[in-house]
Design an enzyme around this catalytic site. Structure first.
Site, PDB file in Angstrom:
ATOM      1  N   GLU A 204      15.646 -15.378  25.256  1.00  0.00           N
ATOM      2  CA  GLU A 204      15.920 -16.614  25.987  1.00  0.00           C
ATOM      3  C   GLU A 204      15.165 -16.650  27.318  1.00  0.00           C
ATOM      4  OE1 GLU A 204      17.317 -19.112  24.784  1.00  0.00           O
ATOM      5  OE2 GLU A 204      18.684 -18.451  23.200  1.00  0.00           O
ATOM      6  N   ARG A 208      12.313 -19.604  27.785  1.00  0.00           N
ATOM      7  CA  ARG A 208      12.683 -20.632  28.759  1.00  0.00           C
ATOM      8  C   ARG A 208      12.024 -20.406  30.119  1.00  0.00           C
ATOM      9  NH1 ARG A 208      18.831 -22.682  27.479  1.00  0.00           N
ATOM     10  NH2 ARG A 208      19.120 -21.657  25.476  1.00  0.00           N
ATOM     11  N   ASP A 353      15.049 -18.480  12.511  1.00  0.00           N
ATOM     12  CA  ASP A 353      14.198 -19.669  12.583  1.00  0.00           C
ATOM     13  C   ASP A 353      12.798 -19.466  13.165  1.00  0.00           C
ATOM     14  OD1 ASP A 353      15.362 -19.145  15.044  1.00  0.00           O
ATOM     15  OD2 ASP A 353      16.170 -21.148  15.338  1.00  0.00           O
ATOM     16  N   GLU A 528      15.892 -30.136  17.639  1.00  0.00           N
ATOM     17  CA  GLU A 528      15.060 -29.832  16.483  1.00  0.00           C
ATOM     18  C   GLU A 528      14.670 -31.060  15.655  1.00  0.00           C
ATOM     19  OE1 GLU A 528      16.693 -26.330  18.097  1.00  0.00           O
ATOM     20  OE2 GLU A 528      17.823 -28.041  17.286  1.00  0.00           O
TER      21      GLU A 528
END
Length: 685
Positions: A204, A208, A353, A528
């Site tokens: 993360e 980010r 994913d 998404e």
């Protein structure tokens, strides 16, 4: 932390608070003609001109007043005279913030049925961003978390990571919000410090924070007209601010890679630089998280010439592939100590994913010079078609299902909203970012590309149906589907086309195929599906994807916008109207969701897809050539006809020529792990 405006911008707070009047975000009302005339003669100094929509290259034409200066001057003098005599006067030239907010959002009930103006719709997305940002700025500035319902902020680290600020930098630039970017940059300059004794998530923080800083560096240096600031001009003292912060952060994150295998630990301490194994999942790292750091570190390696960034993340890809999983589909957990997988859970939702997303994007990032990643992508997509694609029972929607206990186990007809990144990624891979027409013209279009695009189109319908089937028009976090028993495969696909998910009939039969459980009915403002709509629009040119995006955006406006000035929040249950609200605004609402809406409604020459690559947090990086000694440092092990690694008692270390015997002790450990994992995986969902 209390709010404070930039010290170098006079009257910042007044300008900021007036941004919700009827003129938009420039700080002037429509009746204030005198102020507009003043601004005309000094465009580069007034914020109102910096905060207007970015002027796109393809539509840059000289204004009529530059072509006909004399006529323009006459008209301006006439307008000034009319203003002087009071023709444009108003008894109330400035509304209050509260009234301004109502005035600004009055469009939401008036735009239905009107002629479509995509530039106007893009501006409405900008309104939503400004309201969200300003609410955060007012009630939680400098905090990592924002809770708009209770109007408070929370921190992830002792003095904050700039989680929301850094994640939204490039959106501020793309939307040309110069004043707000000035404030964000000031905070980064004076308050952002990574020397904190705090454990942070490796993935993360990379996608980010590191991604946000690198994207800000790219946009500010390559597109200086986007929210132009003197502080980051070439030669200015702050020219390399974003890159310097990114390098500092990356050097700390490298500690996560100091495992026995090279697979990164789930977390890292920013001060001690020590990697920390996961506190759950038997200490294993998420496969998606370990393999979705590559775009960021590779771009930083290209910028700095530091090969260590490149080699650390590249090694992870080699280790994952060396496991030789069937048909390119990998389990969702991997051990950092030896690089082997934990369990057999195969899915393209959470923890799986972005492994697949970064395969094709690594290929595109280095301008097609690393064909190994295209090979990996093609193998994985073939595996998805073979093992995970199925169809809903009545209406034949295409589904990417899960195999919780391995490829030979039963199929679970479940799709996380996260899986809806996949249709857009498939389309992107089919054309490389060009339009279908361009790909055909270039002779790069065949049966495979058409079949892949068809799959992307059908999956996009399924994801859009997740929104159309609920009372709020917002998708749930997870959707299950009614399927046949045994499930249909792609080889046994239904002969009739899927239902039309745009039907407005509340009792439409196609909705029966969507099964939404109460515990899965929340909406976190995820990006998404609009991400996929953006790719599908850019690649196919089909306007329906923009129309679907507008309908989706209006659902967010209608059901997640709070009263007053706090902004937008997430939803606890999308099945009920009015929905119960949650008290949280994720940073990806600003960094991804609203950015993709804005790009969806923007001209196609804004950030052309064939010149950029977008990371999994919607941060923009350039494509580049392999330079400065950067190259693909590994090769795949030999495979059999089924794609499995050819077994051997020796591990061939490709590229180095050395060999390492697998000890009997290591074999025993692996066998014990497999027994334990087989038991553990039965309980995974």
């Amino acid at each position: 932390m209390s709010f404070s405006g930039p010290r170098n911008v006079n009257g910042y707070r007044n300008q900021h608070e007036s941004s919700w009047d009827t003129a938009g975000s420039n700080g002037y009302t429509r009746s204030n003609i005198g102020a507009k005339l003043d601004g005309y003669f000094d465009k580069r100094e007034l914020p109102m001109y910096k905060d207007k929509p970015y002027s796109y290259a393809a539509s840059r034409r000289k204004p009529w007043w530059q072509k006909w200066r004399f006529t323009g001057g006459i008209l301006l003098l006439l307008v000034a005279l009319l203003y002087w005599v009071g023709i444009f006067s108003s008894t109330n030239t400035r509304t209050s913030v509260k009234d301004a907010s109502k005035s600004t959002w009055s469009w939401s009930s008036k735009m239905a049925g009107t002629q479509v103006d995509w530039n106007e719709r893009r501006e409405r997305v900008k309104d939503a961003f400004v309201l969200s940002w300003d609410g955060y700025e007012k009630y939680a500035w400098g905090h990592d978390g924002y809770h708009p319902t209770s109007k408070r902020g929370t921190q992830m680290t002792p003095s904050g990571m700039g989680w929301i600020i850094v994640d939204a930098l490039d959106t501020l630039m793309i939307m040309n919000l110069t004043l707000r970017l000035t404030h964000a940059r000031e905070w980064i300059t004076t308050s952002l410090n990574y020397e904190q004794d705090q454990e942070v998530n490796t993935f993360e923080t990379t996608i980010r924070m590191l991604g946000g800083l690198l994207s800000a560096h790219y946009l500010s240096t390559t597109f200086p007209e986007m929210a132009p600031l003197a502080d980051d001009d070439q030669g200015a003292p702050g020219e390399d601010l974003y890159l310097e912060k990114a390098t500092d952060l990356a050097d700390r994150l490298l500690g996560a890679f100091d495992s026995d295998s090279g697979v990164p630990y789930a977390s890292v301490n920013l001060k001690t630089l020590k990697g920390i194994r996961s506190h759950a999942d038997d200490g294993a790292s998420s496969t998606a998280e370990a393999t979705s750091l590559q775009l960021e570190f590779k771009y930083l390696a290209m910028l700095t010439g530091e090969k260590d960034y490149w080699e650390k993340v590249e090694k992870v890809m080699e280790l994952v592939d060396d496991n030789g999983e069937e048909d390119g589909l990998v389990p969702i957990f991997i051990y950092a100590h030896d690089g082997t997988f934990r369990g057999h859970n195969i899915r393209l939702g959470s923890r799986g994913d972005s492994y697949y997303e970064y395969l094709i994007k690594q290929y595109l990032q280095t301008s097609g010079q690393e064909p190994i990643y295209l090979e990996l992508w093609n193998q994985a997509l073939t595996g998805v078609r073979k093992h995970l694609i199925t169809y809903s029972k009545k209406s034949h929607f295409t589904i990417i299902a899960e195999r919780p206990n391995g490829l030979q186990s039963d199929l679970q007809p479940k799709m996380d909203h996260l899986v809806c990144f996949m249709p857009g990624t498939i389309a992107l891979a089919a054309t490389g970012g060009k339009t279908v027409a361009e790909a055909k013209q270039a002779g790069k279009w065949g049966k495979k590309e058409q079949a892949d695009l068809n799959l992307a189109i059908e999956l996009t319908k399924t994801c859009w149906g997740m929104y159309r089937t609920t009372a709020t028009g917002l998708a749930p976090e997870i959707t299950f589907f009614e399927i046949n028993d045994p499930p249909r495969s792609e080889a046994d696909r239904p002969s009739t086309p899927p239902a039309d998910p745009t039907s407005t009939d509340a009792s439409a039969e196609w909705k029966d195929d969507y099964v939404i459980k109460n515990q899965d009915a929340h909406n976190l403002q995820r990006p998404e599906t609009v991400e996929t709509l953006f790719y599908m629009w850019r690649i196919t040119g089909d306007e329906k994807y923009r129309e679907w995006g507008w309908e989706m955006f209006m659902s967010f406006v209608n059901y997640t916008k709070l009263e007053g000035d706090a902004g937008f929040t997430s939803v606890a249950n999308v099945l009920r109207v009015p929905p119960k609200l949650r008290d949280n605004m994720e940073s990806f609402w600003l960094a991804e969701t609203l950015k993709y809406f804005y790009l969806l409604f923007s001209p196609v020459d804004l950030l052309p897809l064939d010149s950029i690559v977008i990371n999994t947090e919607a941060h923009i990086f350039p494509r580049f050539q392999l330079v400065r000694g950067l190259t693909t440092g590994w090769k795949r092990k030999p495979r059999d006809k089924d794609g499995k690694v050819i077994k051997s008692e020796k591990k061939a270390l490709e590229g180095g020529g050395k060999q390492k015997e697998i000890s009997e002790e290591q074999k025993t450990v692996k066998e014990e792990q497999k027994k334990d994992e087989g038991t553990a995986s039965k309980g995974e969902a």
